[in-house]
Design a protein around this motif. Structure first.
Motif, mmCIF file in Angstrom:
data_model
loop_
_atom_site.group_PDB
_atom_site.id
_atom_site.type_symbol
_atom_site.label_atom_id
_atom_site.label_comp_id
_atom_site.label_asym_id
_atom_site.label_seq_id
_atom_site.Cartn_x
_atom_site.Cartn_y
_atom_site.Cartn_z
ATOM 1 N N ILE A 1 0.877 -1.173 0.000
ATOM 2 C CA ILE A 1 0.000 0.000 0.000
ATOM 3 C C ILE A 1 0.913 1.221 0.000
ATOM 4 C CG2 ILE A 1 -1.819 1.242 1.270
ATOM 5 C CD1 ILE A 1 -2.821 -1.509 0.495
ATOM 6 N N TRP A 2 1.034 1.868 -1.143
ATOM 7 C CA TRP A 2 1.897 3.048 -1.272
ATOM 8 C C TRP A 2 1.071 4.295 -1.023
ATOM 9 C CZ3 TRP A 2 7.147 3.026 -1.970
ATOM 10 C CH2 TRP A 2 7.726 1.786 -2.287
ATOM 11 N N THR A 3 1.486 5.090 0.000
ATOM 12 C CA THR A 3 0.658 6.216 0.418
ATOM 13 C C THR A 3 1.522 7.443 0.708
ATOM 14 O OG1 THR A 3 -1.071 6.856 1.990
ATOM 15 C CG2 THR A 3 0.571 5.324 2.809
ATOM 16 N N ASP A 4 0.973 8.410 1.472
ATOM 17 C CA ASP A 4 1.704 9.665 1.686
ATOM 18 C C ASP A 4 2.330 9.763 3.064
ATOM 19 O OD1 ASP A 4 -0.594 9.929 3.140
ATOM 20 O OD2 ASP A 4 -1.348 11.697 2.099
ATOM 21 N N VAL A 5 2.319 8.682 3.833
ATOM 22 C CA VAL A 5 3.003 8.643 5.134
ATOM 23 C C VAL A 5 3.935 7.426 5.121
ATOM 24 C CG1 VAL A 5 1.410 9.872 6.665
ATOM 25 C CG2 VAL A 5 0.899 7.519 6.016
ATOM 26 N N PRO A 6 5.022 7.485 5.926
ATOM 27 C CA PRO A 6 6.017 6.406 5.805
ATOM 28 C C PRO A 6 5.640 5.102 6.504
ATOM 29 C CG PRO A 6 6.769 8.091 7.343
ATOM 30 C CD PRO A 6 5.480 8.589 6.781
ATOM 31 N N GLY A 7 4.356 4.780 6.592
ATOM 32 C CA GLY A 7 3.925 3.530 7.201
ATOM 33 C C GLY A 7 2.746 3.788 8.112
ATOM 34 N N VAL A 8 2.356 2.751 8.865
ATOM 35 C CA VAL A 8 1.371 2.961 9.921
ATOM 36 C C VAL A 8 2.114 3.674 11.045
ATOM 37 C CG1 VAL A 8 -0.065 1.827 11.647
ATOM 38 C CG2 VAL A 8 -0.010 0.940 9.307
ATOM 39 N N LEU A 9 1.563 4.773 11.487
ATOM 40 C CA LEU A 9 2.208 5.545 12.546
ATOM 41 C C LEU A 9 1.493 5.288 13.870
ATOM 42 C CD1 LEU A 9 2.658 8.943 10.647
ATOM 43 C CD2 LEU A 9 4.238 7.031 10.777
ATOM 44 N N SER A 10 2.177 5.664 14.957
ATOM 45 C CA SER A 10 1.626 5.411 16.293
ATOM 46 C C SER A 10 0.392 6.273 16.567
ATOM 47 C CB SER A 10 2.708 5.651 17.342
ATOM 48 O OG SER A 10 3.275 6.939 17.144
ATOM 49 N N ALA A 11 0.110 7.246 15.720
ATOM 50 C CA ALA A 11 -1.123 8.050 15.795
ATOM 51 C C ALA A 11 -1.245 8.773 14.467
ATOM 52 C CB ALA A 11 -1.047 9.060 16.934
ATOM 53 N N ASP A 12 -2.398 9.360 14.217
ATOM 54 C CA ASP A 12 -2.561 10.178 13.012
ATOM 55 C C ASP A 12 -1.627 11.383 13.122
ATOM 56 O OD1 ASP A 12 -3.359 11.867 10.980
ATOM 57 O OD2 ASP A 12 -5.499 11.464 11.260
ATOM 58 N N PRO A 13 -0.692 11.547 12.176
ATOM 59 C CA PRO A 13 0.257 12.658 12.286
ATOM 60 C C PRO A 13 -0.413 14.029 12.255
ATOM 61 C CG PRO A 13 0.394 11.613 10.118
ATOM 62 C CD PRO A 13 -0.495 10.748 10.960
ATOM 63 N N ARG A 14 -1.658 14.075 11.786
ATOM 64 C CA ARG A 14 -2.362 15.365 11.814
ATOM 65 C C ARG A 14 -2.844 15.694 13.224
ATOM 66 N NH1 ARG A 14 -6.382 13.734 7.143
ATOM 67 N NH2 ARG A 14 -6.358 12.016 8.631
ATOM 68 N N GLN A 15 -2.880 14.678 14.094
ATOM 69 C CA GLN A 15 -3.359 14.918 15.460
ATOM 70 C C GLN A 15 -2.236 14.908 16.488
ATOM 71 O OE1 GLN A 15 -6.003 11.620 15.416
ATOM 72 N NE2 GLN A 15 -7.817 12.869 15.013
ATOM 73 N N VAL A 16 -1.178 14.145 16.207
ATOM 74 C CA VAL A 16 -0.094 13.986 17.191
ATOM 75 C C VAL A 16 1.233 14.261 16.481
ATOM 76 C CG1 VAL A 16 1.085 12.315 18.678
ATOM 77 C CG2 VAL A 16 -1.413 12.305 18.536
ATOM 78 N N ASP A 17 1.955 15.293 16.949
ATOM 79 C CA ASP A 17 3.200 15.723 16.288
ATOM 80 C C ASP A 17 4.275 14.648 16.255
ATOM 81 O OD1 ASP A 17 2.208 18.147 15.910
ATOM 82 O OD2 ASP A 17 3.159 19.087 17.663
ATOM 83 N N ASP A 18 4.449 13.956 17.390
ATOM 84 C CA ASP A 18 5.572 13.031 17.464
ATOM 85 C C ASP A 18 5.166 11.585 17.177
ATOM 86 O OD1 ASP A 18 4.119 12.950 19.761
ATOM 87 O OD2 ASP A 18 5.826 12.783 21.128
#
Ligand code: ADP
Ligand code: ASP
Ligand code: MG
Length: 483
Positions: A225-242
């Motif tokens: 699944i090629w998308t605009d974030v570098p993988g599944v992140l620990s939270a939505d980057p739009r909601q959690v900075d780190d």
């Protein structure tokens, strides 16, 4: 063979489509490519359809013109002249069919769900043509296939359910021979067809699901699944900075994450992969060399992997006078929800035990006024004594991690974090799968809640992994570590 799926941003303009083609070309195995519509195209097509339904000819023209322009811009980036001419001619036909469909809606002053699906399918169809032409112009033999000829579904237009057998048979008949002849096959995401052949869609964001359906049908070695974030992140980057990349998650964890709001995967994506044990990788087209996230059967580690928020929910409550009435009243409620095709996001028995709670998408089902009165009527019709309550503007927050959620004390710890952050908890549960801890909270408090959960469960892990003393704010989190 492998399946590579590119999302809307990753095919958003001529440069992104060319970048995607480079990624495809780098894969040495036989490959099927699944494409979404260009970012924004699906919304524009829906705008055009809705404008048509309300007789707003100017609105129809404006939205359709922007769709045509998006496609023309990508076509203009195709270097090979013959390929460009081919794709422009194909696009003309597709746009003419779109205009016809929109005109039908204007004439009848009404937009049916099947017309809407036929209209929105234009975005994915156009992109499959554009991607195939782009690949060929780079010397990669490629053919496009509209997936309404491959993915068989039922007739729930707008949210169709796939028919695995029909899909496998059609994929074997249509896609396999093209792959065997050495072609890269570019398929449309998002769409399928009802038993009578009319085009359906799998629900918003459904191209991820198309990728694993096609992967399962062709027994792929991997789905990417090629998308605009570098993988599944620990939270939505739009909601959690780190928020940070989670390198490895299990199918169960991915399924719960997607179900509880991590938009990076359509909620149904994982199931077809599980059945055949196909690894799913989430990768970024903006950083193609990064390892991304690998999803397989195994769960690694026993910590919380990610936190999520699912908004736009309503919380239905069912109260009965005696515990023994609960099963009967629940049966009526489940029956009515089932009859109305209302999807239940989560259901639980409250600690009072005479109360059941159900979480349901509010917008999709007309809000409390519709669902609440429907349930009241169903209970009255069966003469069941029970109270129905309903609250809108509810969100569900979740902490997902197989080992973490299975620990007996973890729910108390999860609730402690929420309480300390000042979030009122409307209801909470340890999902029966033991993969996620969830709580319903007022929608307005969800952002704060998810940040607090991320600080407590994720940031503290990384602080201790680096061997430094946690900051004071993280010491609170230490007391809630569950892994
Ligand atoms: P695509 O168009 O490629 O399908 P989507 O917009 O559907 O992409 O999904 C990717 C987006 O999902 C990201 O840009 C990010 O904002 C959002 N997202 C939400 N939760 C997560 C998460 N846990 N990990 C990664 N992305 C997430
Ligand atoms: N284009 C569709 C949507 O915007 C499907 C997808 O992108 O996955 O919902
Ligand atoms: Mg998506």
């Amino acid at each position: 063979m492998i399946v590579l799926k590119f999302g809307g941003t990753s095919v958003g303009d001529a440069v992104r489509v060319r970048e995607a083609a480079v990624i495809v070309a780098a894969q040495r195995q036989p490959r099927a490519v699944v494409v979404s519509a260009a970012a924004g195209a699906t919304n524009l097509l829906l705008d055009a359809a809705n404008a048509a339904a309300s007789g707003d000819q100017t609105g129809v023209e404006a939205a359709a013109a922007r769709v045509r322009q998006t496609h023309a811009d990508v076509a203009a980036g195709i270097a090979d002249e013959a390929e460009q001419a081919w794709v422009l001619a194909e696009l003309d036909q597709l746009h003419a069919a779109l205009d016809d469909n929109l005109a039908q809606v204007v004439v009848h002053n009404n937009l049916t769900a099947d017309q809407s699906d036929a209209i929105v399918a234009t975005g994915e169809k156009a992109m499959s043509l554009l991607m195939a032409a782009t690949l060929r112009s780079r010397g990669i033999p490629a053919a496009h296939v509209f997936a309404d000829r491959v993915i068989g579904t039922d007739d729930r237009f707008g949210a169709a359910r796939p028919d695995r057998v029909r899909t496998r048979d059609q994929a074997e008949a249509l896609v396999r021979p093209l792959l065997d002849s050495g072609l890269t096959v570019v398929l449309t995401g998002f769409i399928g067809s009802a038993p009578d052949g009319r085009t359906t869609t799998l629900g918003r964001g459904g191209s991820d699901y198309s990728a694993t359906l096609i992967g399962a049908a062709l027994n792929a070695d991997e789905v990417q699944i090629w998308t605009d974030v570098p993988g599944v992140l620990s939270a939505d980057p739009r909601q959690v900075d780190d928020a940070r990349v989670v390198p490895h998650i299990s199918y169960d964890e991915a399924q719960e994450l997607a179900h509880f709001g991590a938009k990076v995967l359509h909620p149904r994506t994982i199931r077809p992969a599980v059945a055949r044990g196909i690894p799913v990788r989430i990768l970024s087209t903006f950083a193609p060399d990064e390892p991304g996230t690998l999803v397989t059967r195994q769960s690694v580690g026993d910590q919380v992997k990610a936190v999520t928020v699912l908004s736009g929910l309503m919380l239905l409550t069912l109260d009965v006078p005696e515990l023994e009435d609960l099963a009967g009243a629940s049966a009526v409620v489940f029956g009515a929800l089932h009859d109305d095709r209302v999807e239940i996001v989560a259901a639980a028995q409250a600690s009072s035990r005479r109360r059941m709670t159900y979480l349901v998408d509010a917008a999709a089902h007309g809000g409390c006024s519709t669902v609440g009165s429907r349930l009241r009527a169903a209970l009255d019709a069966k003469d069941v004594e029970a109270e129905v309550g309903c609250a809108e503007d509810v969100a569900l927050v979740a902490a997902v991690g197989q080992g973490a959620a299975a620990q007996p004390t973890s729910l108390a710890r999860f609730l402690d974090v929420l309480t300390r952050s000042g979030t009122p908890v409307l209801s909470a549960s340890q999902q029966s799968s033991n993969v996620a801890l969830t709580a319903t909270v007022p929608a307005g408090q969800a952002a704060r809640a998810v940040q607090a959960l991320h600080n407590a469960f994720i940031r503290s892990q990384h602080a201790s992994a680096r061997g430094r003393r946690p900051r004071k704010s993280e010491l609170q989190s230490e007391s809630v570590r569950v892994g």
